[in-house]
Design an enzyme around this catalytic site. Structure first.
Site, PDB file in Angstrom:
ATOM      1  N   GLU A  27      52.778  43.310  42.900  1.00  0.00           N
ATOM      2  CA  GLU A  27      51.796  43.341  41.817  1.00  0.00           C
ATOM      3  C   GLU A  27      51.170  44.735  41.765  1.00  0.00           C
ATOM      4  O   GLU A  27      50.127  44.934  41.164  1.00  0.00           O
ATOM      5  CB  GLU A  27      50.745  42.247  41.989  1.00  0.00           C
ATOM      6  CG  GLU A  27      50.049  42.254  43.331  1.00  0.00           C
ATOM      7  CD  GLU A  27      49.035  41.131  43.467  1.00  0.00           C
ATOM      8  OE1 GLU A  27      48.079  41.132  42.688  1.00  0.00           O
ATOM      9  OE2 GLU A  27      49.205  40.283  44.366  1.00  0.00           O
ATOM     10  N   CYS A  61      50.247  37.291  44.747  1.00  0.00           N
ATOM     11  CA  CYS A  61      50.737  37.332  46.130  1.00  0.00           C
ATOM     12  C   CYS A  61      51.887  36.365  46.373  1.00  0.00           C
ATOM     13  O   CYS A  61      52.450  36.335  47.466  1.00  0.00           O
ATOM     14  CB  CYS A  61      49.611  36.987  47.101  1.00  0.00           C
ATOM     15  SG  CYS A  61      48.245  38.115  46.993  1.00  0.00           S
ATOM     16  N   HIS A  74      49.411  32.528  53.733  1.00  0.00           N
ATOM     17  CA  HIS A  74      49.066  33.799  53.085  1.00  0.00           C
ATOM     18  C   HIS A  74      47.673  34.171  53.601  1.00  0.00           C
ATOM     19  O   HIS A  74      46.768  33.332  53.584  1.00  0.00           O
ATOM     20  CB  HIS A  74      49.043  33.616  51.557  1.00  0.00           C
ATOM     21  CG  HIS A  74      48.363  34.722  50.836  1.00  0.00           C
ATOM     22  ND1 HIS A  74      48.750  36.035  50.977  1.00  0.00           N
ATOM     23  CD2 HIS A  74      47.287  34.737  49.991  1.00  0.00           C
ATOM     24  CE1 HIS A  74      47.957  36.804  50.240  1.00  0.00           C
ATOM     25  NE2 HIS A  74      47.059  36.046  49.635  1.00  0.00           N
TER      26      HIS A  74
HETATM   27  P1  HMG Z   1      31.172  38.254  50.281  1.00  0.00           P
HETATM   28  O1  HMG Z   1      30.351  37.636  49.221  1.00  0.00           O
HETATM   29  O2  HMG Z   1      30.922  39.673  50.569  1.00  0.00           O
HETATM   30  O3  HMG Z   1      31.058  37.564  51.654  1.00  0.00           O
HETATM   31  O4  HMG Z   1      32.709  38.053  49.848  1.00  0.00           O
HETATM   32  P2  HMG Z   1      30.213  36.277  52.127  1.00  0.00           P
HETATM   33  O5  HMG Z   1      28.759  36.518  51.944  1.00  0.00           O
HETATM   34  O6  HMG Z   1      30.808  35.040  51.531  1.00  0.00           O
HETATM   35  O7  HMG Z   1      30.579  36.337  53.656  1.00  0.00           O
HETATM   36  C1  HMG Z   1      31.885  36.202  54.085  1.00  0.00           C
HETATM   37  C2  HMG Z   1      31.869  35.344  55.329  1.00  0.00           C
HETATM   38  O8  HMG Z   1      31.235  36.099  56.377  1.00  0.00           O
HETATM   39  C3  HMG Z   1      31.083  34.049  55.209  1.00  0.00           C
HETATM   40  O9  HMG Z   1      31.773  33.089  55.976  1.00  0.00           O
HETATM   41  C4  HMG Z   1      29.762  34.384  55.884  1.00  0.00           C
HETATM   42  O10 HMG Z   1      29.085  33.260  56.411  1.00  0.00           O
HETATM   43  C5  HMG Z   1      30.243  35.281  56.997  1.00  0.00           C
HETATM   44  P3  HMG Z   1      32.193  31.683  55.307  1.00  0.00           P
HETATM   45  O11 HMG Z   1      30.925  31.029  54.885  1.00  0.00           O
HETATM   46  O12 HMG Z   1      33.045  32.038  54.116  1.00  0.00           O
HETATM   47  O13 HMG Z   1      32.917  30.963  56.381  1.00  0.00           O
HETATM   48  N1  HMG Z   1      29.212  36.168  57.565  1.00  0.00           N
HETATM   49  C6  HMG Z   1      29.092  36.416  58.884  1.00  0.00           C
HETATM   50  N2  HMG Z   1      29.787  35.960  59.948  1.00  0.00           N
HETATM   51  C7  HMG Z   1      29.433  36.424  61.178  1.00  0.00           C
HETATM   52  N3  HMG Z   1      28.389  37.280  61.384  1.00  0.00           N
HETATM   53  C8  HMG Z   1      27.672  37.764  60.349  1.00  0.00           C
HETATM   54  C9  HMG Z   1      28.014  37.320  59.018  1.00  0.00           C
HETATM   55  N4  HMG Z   1      27.529  37.588  57.789  1.00  0.00           N
HETATM   56  C10 HMG Z   1      28.261  36.869  56.899  1.00  0.00           C
HETATM   57  N5  HMG Z   1      26.674  38.620  60.573  1.00  0.00           N
HETATM   58  C11 HMG Z   1      35.003  37.464  49.755  1.00  0.00           C
HETATM   59  C12 HMG Z   1      33.778  37.575  50.642  1.00  0.00           C
HETATM   60  C13 HMG Z   1      36.194  37.035  50.577  1.00  0.00           C
HETATM   61  C14 HMG Z   1      34.744  36.458  48.641  1.00  0.00           C
HETATM   62  C15 HMG Z   1      35.267  38.872  49.127  1.00  0.00           C
HETATM   63  O14 HMG Z   1      35.621  39.783  50.139  1.00  0.00           O
HETATM   64  C16 HMG Z   1      36.348  38.867  48.057  1.00  0.00           C
HETATM   65  O15 HMG Z   1      36.084  38.638  46.890  1.00  0.00           O
HETATM   66  N6  HMG Z   1      37.626  39.168  48.459  1.00  0.00           N
HETATM   67  C17 HMG Z   1      38.761  39.186  47.509  1.00  0.00           C
HETATM   68  C18 HMG Z   1      39.189  37.805  47.079  1.00  0.00           C
HETATM   69  C19 HMG Z   1      39.994  37.060  48.118  1.00  0.00           C
HETATM   70  O16 HMG Z   1      40.481  37.612  49.095  1.00  0.00           O
HETATM   71  N7  HMG Z   1      40.205  35.756  47.878  1.00  0.00           N
HETATM   72  C20 HMG Z   1      41.015  34.946  48.773  1.00  0.00           C
HETATM   73  C21 HMG Z   1      41.662  33.753  48.063  1.00  0.00           C
HETATM   74  S1  HMG Z   1      42.619  34.273  46.661  1.00  0.00           S
HETATM   75  C22 HMG Z   1      44.085  34.901  47.371  1.00  0.00           C
HETATM   76  O17 HMG Z   1      44.362  34.702  48.506  1.00  0.00           O
HETATM   77  C23 HMG Z   1      44.951  35.727  46.483  1.00  0.00           C
HETATM   78  C24 HMG Z   1      44.847  37.220  46.688  1.00  0.00           C
HETATM   79  O18 HMG Z   1      45.510  37.614  47.864  1.00  0.00           O
HETATM   80  C25 HMG Z   1      45.384  37.973  45.457  1.00  0.00           C
HETATM   81  C26 HMG Z   1      46.772  37.658  44.963  1.00  0.00           C
HETATM   82  O19 HMG Z   1      47.221  36.526  44.943  1.00  0.00           O
HETATM   83  O20 HMG Z   1      47.396  38.610  44.489  1.00  0.00           O
HETATM   84  C27 HMG Z   1      43.393  37.668  46.835  1.00  0.00           C
END
Ligand code: HMG
Length: 389
Positions: A79, A111, A233
Site C-alpha cells: 500500500e 495490510c 497481523h
Molecule cells: P493513543 O490514543 O495515543 O493511545 O493511540 P491510548 O491513549 O489509547 O494508549 C494506548 C495504550 O497505552 C492504552 O492501552 C493505554 O492504556 C496504554 P489499551 O487501553 O489500549 O490497552 N497506556 C499505558 N500503558 C502503560 N503505561 C503508561 C500508559 N499510558 C497509556 N504510562 C493508537 C493508540 C493505537 C490508537 C494509535 O497509535 C493509532 O491510531 N495507531 C494507528 C492505527 C492502528 O494501528 N490500528 C490498529 C488496528 S487497524 C490495523 O491493524 C490495520 C493497519 O495496520 C493498516 C492497514 O491495514 O494497512 C493499521
C-alpha cells in the site's frame, strides 16, 4: 501434495529510533509506547529505500539459481506503491534477475494483500507443482510526525517463496474470510500519510478476528486446543495481544499460559521494527519460528491477517520437519546491529523522502549499506541501483 511456504526472508532499514526516547520527545510516558503500544524500537526507513528496494532486498538473499528458474509468478503486495500504473513487481523482477516470462503484479488491500498473494500462489502451485511463486509484502508505515499513529510506524518487506513440498509451513485449504466496506484507515491519492480512526480501527480488528476465528472453529469442528500457536497481523504488538486475549476464555488455564508464551516469541521481532503493513503477520510468523524452541514438526499454527478497509482472513498451516532450513536465520543479529538515530535525525529522514514533483532529484545513498537502493528520479523515472554491480 503439500503446498506452502518454503522460505521466508526479511529486509528493513539499518536505522531505528528508540521508543522510550521518542515517547520522551513527544511528552508521553515511555511505558505508554513500551507497554501500552508494545513497541521497543521503530525502523526508520531512509529516503534511499522504498517499497521496491525493500522488496528486492528481502527476496534476493534467499533465492538460489534453481528458485529463480522455477519462479513464474511474482506478487508484490503493497500500500506504499511508487506508481499509479506500473507495478512495483516489474521493478522488483528486474532487480532480482527473474525470467522475462514471469507473471508480475502488484496487489493492494491495505495490510491484508500479502495474504491474498500467498493464497493465490498456493492455488497456482497446486496446479503447476514444478513451479514456484514469490510473494513479497513490502511497505513503509507513515502516519506523520506528532500524530497518535506515530509510535505505530515502521517498515520493511517480507519475501516468501511458495512451493510444493515446502520446507517451512504446509498450508491448509481452510480459510475463513470477511470483507466489508469500513472506514477505519485509508490513504486518499493526495496523501503521503495514512488517515486513521485509531480506536475504531483497533475495535474493528478485534471484531474481525472474533468473527473469522470463531467461524473457523465451527466450520472445521475445531477447538482452540488444536493450535500450538496463533499469530496475528501486528500493527503494534499490543494489538495482537488484545486479539489473543479476546479468545483465551475458550482455552484451558494451561493452554492459555502456553498461547501467551508463544505469542511473546511471535511479537519479539515485530517489537523491534514496528508496523510494516503487508509483511507484519509474516514477520510475526518468522519471529515465532526463529525464537520459540518449543515448536515441533506437525504443530498447527493459526494465522490472522487483517487489512483496514477492511478484510480479514484466518487460515492455518502445519510446521514441517526441516522448517529451520527455510528461515532467515541471520535476522535477529541484523536487527541488533542497526544504528540508533536520534529523534531529530528520524524526523529529518522522515521529511527527506523523494518529493512528489516532476523535477530531477538525487538521493544521498552514502550511508545505505543495502544492496538495492533508490538513487533518485530522472525524467520522471525512479532510478534504482544494485550496489553490488
Ligand atoms: P493513543 O490514543 O495515543 O493511545 O493511540 P491510548 O491513549 O489509547 O494508549 C494506548 C495504550 O497505552 C492504552 O492501552 C493505554 O492504556 C496504554 P489499551 O487501553 O489500549 O490497552 N497506556 C499505558 N500503558 C502503560 N503505561 C503508561 C500508559 N499510558 C497509556 N504510562 C493508537 C493508540 C493505537 C490508537 C494509535 O497509535 C493509532 O491510531 N495507531 C494507528 C492505527 C492502528 O494501528 N490500528 C490498529 C488496528 S487497524 C490495523 O491493524 C490495520 C493497519 O495496520 C493498516 C492497514 O491495514 O494497512 C493499521
Amino acid at each position: 501434495m503439500k503446498v506452502g511456504i518454503d522460505k521466508l526472508h526479511f529486509a528493513s532499514s539499518h536505522l531505528y529510533v528508540d521508543m522510550a526516547e521518542l515517547a520522551t520527545a513527544r511528552k508521553e510516558a515511555p511505558d505508554k509506547y513500551l507497554i501500552g503500544i508494545g513497541q521497543s524500537k521503530m525502523a526508520v526507513i531512509p529516503p534511499s529505500q522504498d517499497a521496491v528496494t525493500l522488496a528486492a532486498n528481502a527476496a534476493a538473499p534467499m533465492l538460489t539459481a534453481e528458485d529463480i528458474a522455477a519462479i513464474d509468478l511474482l506478487i508484490v503486495a503493497t500500500e506504499s506503491g511508487v506508481d499509479n500504473s506500473k507495478a512495483a513487481a516489474i521493478y522488483v523482477a528486474q532487480l532480482l534477475g527473474l525470467d522475462r516470462r514471469v507473471r508480475t503484479v502488484e496487489m493492494k488491500e491495505a495490510c491484508y494483500a500479502a495474504t491474498a498473494g500467498v493464497k493465490l500462489a498456493q492455488d497456482h502451485v497446486r496446479v503447476h507443482p514444478a513451479k514456484k511463486a514469490l510473494v513479497i509484502g513490502t511497505d513503509i508505515a507513515r502516519y506523520g510526525l506528532h500524530t497518535p499513529g506515530e509510535p505505530t510506524q515502521g517498515g520493511g518487506a517480507m519475501a516468501m517463496l511458495i512451493s510444493a513440498e515446502p520446507q517451512v509451513l504446509a498450508l491448509a485449504d481452510d480459510s475463513v474470510l470477511l470483507s466489508q466496506d469500513v472506514m477505519d484507515f485509508w490513504r486518499p491519492l493526495y496523501h503521503t500519510t495514512a488517515l486513521v480512526d485509531g480506536k475504531y480501527s483497533s475495535n474493528i480488528y478485534i471484531d474481525y478476528f472474533q468473527d473469522v476465528f470463531k467461524t473457523y472453529l465451527n466450520e472445521q469442528q475445531a477447538n482452540i486446543a488444536d493450535f500450538k500457536a496463533l499469530t496475528f497481523h501486528l500493527p503494534y504488538t499490543k494489538m495482537g495481544l488484545k486479539a489473543l486475549q479476546s479468545v483465551l476464555p475458550l482455552a484451558s488455564e494451561t493452554q492459555q499460559a502456553a498461547l501467551l508464551a508463544h505469542f511473546e516469541h511471535a511479537r519479539q521481532l515485530n517489537r523491534q521494527v514496528g508496523n510494516l503493513y503487508t509483511g507484519s503477520l509474516y514477520l510475526s510468523l518468522l519471529s515465532l519460528l526463529l525464537t520459540d524452541a518449543s515448536l515441533a514438526a506437525d504443530d498447527l499454527i493459526g494465522l490472522f491477517s487483517y487489512g483496514s478497509g477492511a478484510e480479514g482472513e484466518f487460515y492455518t498451516g502445519r510446521l514441517q520437519p526441516n522448517y529451520q532450513l527455510g528461515l532467515d536465520q541471520g535476522l535477529p543479529q541484523r536487527l541488533a546491529r542497526r544504528r540508533r538515530v536520534s529523534v531529530a535525525e528520524y524526523e529529518q529522514l522522515f521529511n527527506g523522502q523523494l518529493a512528489l514533483t516532476a523535477a530531477d532529484q538525487t538521493i544521498d545513498i552514502a550511508d545505505d549499506p543495502h544492496r538495492f537502493v533508490l538513487v533518485g528520479q530522472q525524467n520522471e523515472q525512479r532510478q534504482y541501483r544494485d550496489q553490488w554491480l
